[in-house]
Write an enzyme that holds these catalytic residues in place. Structure first.
Site, PDB file in Angstrom:
ATOM      1  N   MET A  30       0.853  -1.188   0.000  1.00  0.00           N
ATOM      2  CA  MET A  30       0.000   0.000   0.000  1.00  0.00           C
ATOM      3  C   MET A  30       0.893   1.244   0.000  1.00  0.00           C
ATOM      4  SD  MET A  30      -3.406  -0.984   2.119  1.00  0.00           S
ATOM      5  CE  MET A  30      -2.786  -0.839   3.763  1.00  0.00           C
ATOM      6  N   LEU A  33       6.728   2.941   1.470  1.00  0.00           N
ATOM      7  CA  LEU A  33       7.660   1.815   1.520  1.00  0.00           C
ATOM      8  C   LEU A  33       8.742   2.035   2.585  1.00  0.00           C
ATOM      9  CD1 LEU A  33       8.098   1.246  -2.331  1.00  0.00           C
ATOM     10  CD2 LEU A  33       6.455   0.167  -0.772  1.00  0.00           C
ATOM     11  N   HIS A  37       9.577  -3.577   3.181  1.00  0.00           N
ATOM     12  CA  HIS A  37       9.185  -3.713   1.769  1.00  0.00           C
ATOM     13  C   HIS A  37      10.421  -3.902   0.881  1.00  0.00           C
ATOM     14  CE1 HIS A  37       5.602  -1.146   3.081  1.00  0.00           C
ATOM     15  NE2 HIS A  37       5.048  -2.253   2.638  1.00  0.00           N
ATOM     16  N   GLN A  61     -10.117  -2.644   2.796  1.00  0.00           N
ATOM     17  CA  GLN A  61      -9.604  -3.333   3.982  1.00  0.00           C
ATOM     18  C   GLN A  61      -9.553  -2.433   5.215  1.00  0.00           C
ATOM     19  OE1 GLN A  61      -5.706  -4.118   1.919  1.00  0.00           O
ATOM     20  NE2 GLN A  61      -4.873  -3.901   3.964  1.00  0.00           N
TER      21      GLN A  61
HETATM   22  O1  PAF Z   1       0.072  -5.747   3.675  1.00  0.00           O
HETATM   23  C1  PAF Z   1      -0.400  -4.837   2.970  1.00  0.00           C
HETATM   24  O2  PAF Z   1       0.228  -3.803   2.731  1.00  0.00           O
HETATM   25  C2  PAF Z   1      -1.798  -4.987   2.384  1.00  0.00           C
HETATM   26  O3  PAF Z   1      -2.642  -5.633   3.267  1.00  0.00           O
HETATM   27  C3  PAF Z   1      -1.806  -5.683   1.004  1.00  0.00           C
HETATM   28  C4  PAF Z   1      -1.324  -7.116   1.102  1.00  0.00           C
HETATM   29  C5  PAF Z   1      -0.922  -4.913   0.039  1.00  0.00           C
HETATM   30  C6  PAF Z   1      -3.228  -5.704   0.443  1.00  0.00           C
HETATM   31  O4  PAF Z   1      -3.734  -4.423   0.272  1.00  0.00           O
END
Ligand code: PAF
Length: 288
Positions: A30, A33, A37, A61
Site C-alpha cells: 500500500m 515503503l 518492503h 480493507q
Molecule cells: O500488507 C499490505 O500492505 C496490504 O494488506 C496488502 C497485502 C498490500 C493488500 O492491500
C-alpha cells in the site's frame, strides 16, 4: 522501470511475460515503503525475471473509523525506492478501476479470519485484503508473491486463499525487518507521535518477555499471556488490542506450549495501531 496504471495494460504485460516464459515476482504493497518492503523487493528481483510491485491503498480493507485518510502516502519516495531495489514495474491502479461502482463480488477466507486482527478489526478487514490480493493475482499473474511475517495472520490467510482458489502462485513469507531498537517496520510507524515513539517498543518487549518465559521452561499459555499483558498495561496510555498465543497454522489458541506457536499482539499508542509477533517453540528459536 515502468509505471502501469491501466488494468488492460497490466493484463497485456502479464500475458507477454508468461508467453516469453519469464518468471514474475509480485510484492503487493500500500506504498509508504520501508526497509521491510525493500527486503521483499530485493528478494523478488533476485528470484524472478521480472519484479513487479503494486502500490494501492486498498479502501476495502479499512473498516469504518480506521485510518484510511491518514494512511501515509509517499509516492515520489516510493518510486525512487522501487527503482533502486530492482523493481521493473510499479502497478498503480486507480480505486475506481479496481472497484467499479457496480462490483458485487468479494473473496472471504472464513475460519482463519475469526481470531486476532479479524476479531479486533472485524473479518471485513481480511475480506478486503483477500479480495484485492485475488484481483492483483488475476491481473499480474505472478509466479511468486512476497509478504512480510509482520502481518502473520494476513500471510496465513493469503496462503489459504491461494490454495483454495487454485492460484498458480508460490506465496513467500519473509522475516520481519526491525528498526535498530527492535520496533517492527511498518508504514504506520511514520504516524506515531514523537513523544510515543520510545514507548511503542512495549509490544516488542512483551513478546521478548514471553520468549524468555518459554526459554525458562514455562509451558502454560495463560501464565505467559498474563505476564506479557501486565507488562503492556504498565503504561496506562497504551490500549492493548489483543495478545494471543496461537497455532501458526490454525491461528487457534493453544492449551499448552508443546509445539511451535505464534505469539501475536496488537496495541494502540498515540492513535496508531501497531502489530508484532514472534514464532517460538519449547526448544526455540530464541532469536528473530
Ligand atoms: O500488507 C499490505 O500492505 C496490504 O494488506 C496488502 C497485502 C498490500 C493488500 O492491500
Amino acid at each position: 522501470m515502468r509505471i502501469i496504471e491501466n488494468l488492460a495494460e497490466m493484463r497485456e504485460t502479464a500475458k507477454g511475460i508468461a508467453v516469453s516464459r519469464r518468471s514474475c515476482g509480485l510484492v503487493p504493497t500500500m506504498g509508504a515503503l520501508h526497509d521491510g518492503h525493500l527486503s521483499l523487493m530485493r528478494r523478488s528481483s533476485g528470484e524472478n525475471d521480472v519484479s513487479i510491485i503494486s502500490i494501492f491503498v486498498n479502501p476495502t480493507q479499512f473498516m469504518p473509523g480506521e485510518d484510511f485518510d491518514s494512511y501515509p502516502r509517499t509516492w515520489e519516495a516510493d518510486v525512487e525506492a522501487a527503482e533502486k531495489n530492482g523493481v521493473d514495474i510499479i502497478f498503480h491502479p486507480a480505486p475506481e478501476d479496481m472497484y467499479p461502482s457496480r462490483s458485487q463480488t468479494s473473496v472471504m477466507v472464513h475460519g482463519l479470519t475469526r481470531s486476532l486482527c479479524g476479531m479486533s478489526r472485524g473479518q471485513g478487514h481480511f475480506r478486503g485484503v483477500t479480495t484485492v490480493v485475488a484481483k492483483l493475482f488475476n491481473l499480474v499473474q505472478p509466479t511468486r508473491a512476497y509478504f512480510g511475517q509482520k502481518d502473520a495472520q494476513q500471510a496465513v490467510v493469503i496462503q489459504r486463499m491461494a490454495l483454495d482458489l487454485n492460484f498458480p502462485v508460490e506465496i513467500i513469507v519473509c522475516p520481519i525487518v526491525r528498526e535498530t531498537d527492535g520496533l517492527a517496520m511498518s508504514s504506520r510507524n511514520r504516524n506515531i507521535p514523537p513523544e510515543y515513539r520510545q514507548r511503542a517498543l512495549v509490544l516488542r518487549q512483551a513478546l521478548q518477555l514471553g520468549r524468555e518465559l518459554v526459554q525458562g521452561g514455562e509451558t502454560d499459555p495463560v501464565v505467559i499471556s498474563n505476564a506479557m499483558g501486565e507488562h503492556i498495561l504498565g503504561d496506562n496510555e497504551i490500549e492493548l488490542d489483543y495478545l494471543e498465543i496461537v497455532s501458526p497454522e490454525t491461528l487457534e489458541t493453544v492449551e499448552k506450549l508443546d509445539d511451535l506457536v505464534l505469539i501475536a499482539g496488537a496495541i494502540k499508542i498515540g492513535g496508531v495501531r501497531l502489530i508484532d509477533n514472534i514464532l517460538i517453540g519449547p526448544n526455540g528459536p530464541w532469536e528473530d
